[in-house]
Scaffold this motif. Sequence first.
Motif, PDB file in Angstrom:
ATOM      1  N   SER A 165       0.229   9.381   8.008  1.00 33.67           N
ATOM      2  CA  SER A 165       1.333   9.614   7.087  1.00 33.67           C
ATOM      3  C   SER A 165       1.296  11.042   6.560  1.00 33.67           C
ATOM      4  CB  SER A 165       1.269   8.617   5.918  1.00 33.67           C
ATOM      5  OG  SER A 165       2.488   8.569   5.222  1.00 33.67           O
ATOM      6  N   LEU A 166       2.430  11.723   6.671  1.00 35.39           N
ATOM      7  CA  LEU A 166       2.548  13.108   6.214  1.00 35.39           C
ATOM      8  C   LEU A 166       2.531  13.162   4.688  1.00 35.39           C
ATOM      9  CD1 LEU A 166       3.119  16.032   7.285  1.00 35.39           C
ATOM     10  CD2 LEU A 166       5.540  15.548   6.838  1.00 35.39           C
ATOM     11  N   GLY A 167       1.944  14.224   4.176  1.00 32.76           N
ATOM     12  CA  GLY A 167       1.934  14.416   2.727  1.00 32.76           C
ATOM     13  C   GLY A 167       0.643  15.041   2.258  1.00 32.76           C
ATOM     14  N   SER A 168       0.702  15.707   1.133  1.00 26.43           N
ATOM     15  CA  SER A 168      -0.477  16.338   0.561  1.00 26.43           C
ATOM     16  C   SER A 168      -1.444  15.297   0.019  1.00 26.43           C
ATOM     17  CB  SER A 168      -0.058  17.266  -0.581  1.00 26.43           C
ATOM     18  OG  SER A 168       0.497  16.506  -1.644  1.00 26.43           O
ATOM     19  N   THR A 169      -2.625  15.761  -0.386  1.00 29.97           N
ATOM     20  CA  THR A 169      -3.603  14.861  -0.996  1.00 29.97           C
ATOM     21  C   THR A 169      -3.032  14.197  -2.246  1.00 29.97           C
ATOM     22  OG1 THR A 169      -5.408  16.237  -0.163  1.00 29.97           O
ATOM     23  CG2 THR A 169      -5.926  14.725  -1.963  1.00 29.97           C
ATOM     24  N   ARG A 170      -2.280  14.984  -3.015  1.00 28.43           N
ATOM     25  CA  ARG A 170      -1.667  14.438  -4.226  1.00 28.43           C
ATOM     26  C   ARG A 170      -0.615  13.375  -3.883  1.00 28.43           C
ATOM     27  NH1 ARG A 170       1.451  18.064  -8.881  1.00 28.43           N
ATOM     28  NH2 ARG A 170       1.975  16.326 -10.272  1.00 28.43           N
ATOM     29  N   THR A 171       0.192  13.666  -2.859  1.00 23.89           N
ATOM     30  CA  THR A 171       1.196  12.704  -2.421  1.00 23.89           C
ATOM     31  C   THR A 171       0.544  11.412  -1.947  1.00 23.89           C
ATOM     32  OG1 THR A 171       2.773  14.436  -1.792  1.00 23.89           O
ATOM     33  CG2 THR A 171       3.035  12.284  -0.735  1.00 23.89           C
ATOM     34  N   HIS A 172      -0.567  11.569  -1.218  1.00 21.46           N
ATOM     35  CA  HIS A 172      -1.238  10.379  -0.705  1.00 21.46           C
ATOM     36  C   HIS A 172      -1.865   9.562  -1.828  1.00 21.46           C
ATOM     37  CE1 HIS A 172      -3.004   7.708   2.161  1.00 21.46           C
ATOM     38  NE2 HIS A 172      -4.236   7.979   1.772  1.00 21.46           N
ATOM     39  N   ALA A 173      -2.362  10.236  -2.866  1.00 25.58           N
ATOM     40  CA  ALA A 173      -2.939   9.502  -3.992  1.00 25.58           C
ATOM     41  C   ALA A 173      -1.887   8.594  -4.636  1.00 25.58           C
ATOM     42  CB  ALA A 173      -3.504  10.474  -5.016  1.00 25.58           C
ATOM     43  N   LYS A 174      -0.661   9.102  -4.783  1.00 21.83           N
ATOM     44  CA  LYS A 174       0.416   8.275  -5.329  1.00 21.83           C
ATOM     45  C   LYS A 174       0.748   7.134  -4.363  1.00 21.83           C
ATOM     46  CE  LYS A 174       2.529  12.070  -7.936  1.00 21.83           C
ATOM     47  NZ  LYS A 174       3.748  12.923  -8.094  1.00 21.83           N
ATOM     48  N   ARG A 175       0.682   7.438  -3.084  1.00 23.99           N
ATOM     49  CA  ARG A 175       0.945   6.417  -2.071  1.00 23.99           C
ATOM     50  C   ARG A 175      -0.100   5.311  -2.150  1.00 23.99           C
ATOM     51  NH1 ARG A 175       0.458   9.545   2.523  1.00 23.99           N
ATOM     52  NH2 ARG A 175       2.666  10.083   2.433  1.00 23.99           N
ATOM     53  N   VAL A 176      -1.347   5.694  -2.324  1.00 25.92           N
ATOM     54  CA  VAL A 176      -2.426   4.715  -2.434  1.00 25.92           C
ATOM     55  C   VAL A 176      -2.186   3.788  -3.627  1.00 25.92           C
ATOM     56  CG1 VAL A 176      -4.880   4.438  -2.981  1.00 25.92           C
ATOM     57  CG2 VAL A 176      -4.172   6.083  -1.238  1.00 25.92           C
ATOM     58  N   ASP A 177      -1.761   4.361  -4.752  1.00 28.61           N
ATOM     59  CA  ASP A 177      -1.479   3.545  -5.935  1.00 28.61           C
ATOM     60  C   ASP A 177      -0.390   2.512  -5.634  1.00 28.61           C
ATOM     61  OD1 ASP A 177      -3.354   4.905  -7.439  1.00 28.61           O
ATOM     62  OD2 ASP A 177      -1.893   6.274  -8.358  1.00 28.61           O
ATOM     63  N   ARG A 178       0.646   2.945  -4.918  1.00 28.17           N
ATOM     64  CA  ARG A 178       1.728   2.013  -4.592  1.00 28.17           C
ATOM     65  C   ARG A 178       1.247   0.916  -3.644  1.00 28.17           C
ATOM     66  NH1 ARG A 178       4.452   6.950  -3.896  1.00 28.17           N
ATOM     67  NH2 ARG A 178       4.530   6.654  -1.627  1.00 28.17           N
ATOM     68  N   LEU A 179       0.424   1.291  -2.675  1.00 28.60           N
ATOM     69  CA  LEU A 179      -0.073   0.302  -1.724  1.00 28.60           C
ATOM     70  C   LEU A 179      -1.013  -0.702  -2.401  1.00 28.60           C
ATOM     71  CD1 LEU A 179      -0.675   2.616   1.355  1.00 28.60           C
ATOM     72  CD2 LEU A 179       1.057   0.822   1.150  1.00 28.60           C
ATOM     73  N   LYS A 180      -1.827  -0.218  -3.336  1.00 26.46           N
ATOM     74  CA  LYS A 180      -2.689  -1.131  -4.082  1.00 26.46           C
ATOM     75  C   LYS A 180      -1.853  -2.104  -4.906  1.00 26.46           C
ATOM     76  CE  LYS A 180      -6.946   1.576  -4.354  1.00 26.46           C
ATOM     77  NZ  LYS A 180      -7.917   2.268  -5.234  1.00 26.46           N
ATOM     78  N   ALA A 181      -0.783  -1.586  -5.507  1.00 30.77           N
ATOM     79  CA  ALA A 181       0.094  -2.455  -6.287  1.00 30.77           C
ATOM     80  C   ALA A 181       0.762  -3.498  -5.395  1.00 30.77           C
ATOM     81  CB  ALA A 181       1.157  -1.613  -7.009  1.00 30.77           C
ATOM     82  N   ALA A 182       0.911  -3.154  -4.096  1.00 35.83           N
ATOM     83  CA  ALA A 182       1.515  -4.092  -3.144  1.00 35.83           C
ATOM     84  C   ALA A 182       0.497  -5.085  -2.601  1.00 35.83           C
ATOM     85  CB  ALA A 182       2.162  -3.323  -1.999  1.00 35.83           C
TER      86      ALA A 182
END
Length: 224
Positions: A165-182
């Motif tokens: 998945s494309l995105g910076s480390t910061r972008t991925h950190a937000k992505r991880v939060d969303r995936l954990k919430a899922a």
Amino acid sequence: MKRDILDRLQADRDAHRSVVLATVLATGEQRLIHLGGNDPLQAEAEQAIRSDKPATVETPDGDVFLNVFNPRLRMLIVGAVHIAQFLAPMAQMTGYEVSIIDPRQAWATPERFPGITIIDEWPDDAMDELHPDHRTAVVTLTHDPKLDDPALNAALGSDAFYIGSLGSTRTHAKRVDRLKAAGFDDGKIGRIHAPVGLNIGAKSPAEIAVSVMGQVTAALRGAA
């Protein structure tokens, strides 16, 4: 080849399962070896599956020829962006059947992706139809959670051998939060290569595509 072996081999191919046909050369005796089994030649068969090449193995019963039947390689690219314009033809040249998934019809056009399958549906619907398997790479490139996240949710629930998945480390950190919430745990989320691609200092869309293709190849072949 005996009819029961042929029927099972055809069933495996229809189900997109990797299988090795092992033939004892001295006697012609044959059997099928699947991933995760406990055949005496299990390790050799799975190595042949990973390398996608037949092999001959010496055994106490004589040489055994391992013939590999793998499903086709596929790459599902979410996002008809500039990087995808370079990545898609690279993947095709490497032997992948490529699909571009993007409901934004102004971006996903035959003019921008000549000779590439375009699926102008939302990623969750497209992934439901495509059923990513262990010979499928999934790459999300949009930076838009409305498009990337549904594709990642589907990929993480599949046997896809590569998820990036494309995105910076910061972008991925937000992505991880969303995936954990899922409901995804760290083990599942850890399957995602993010930021996507090998760290080769890539800057341009073409260079990023090269880095992604390299990382996909490494994952396919079991390289570190």
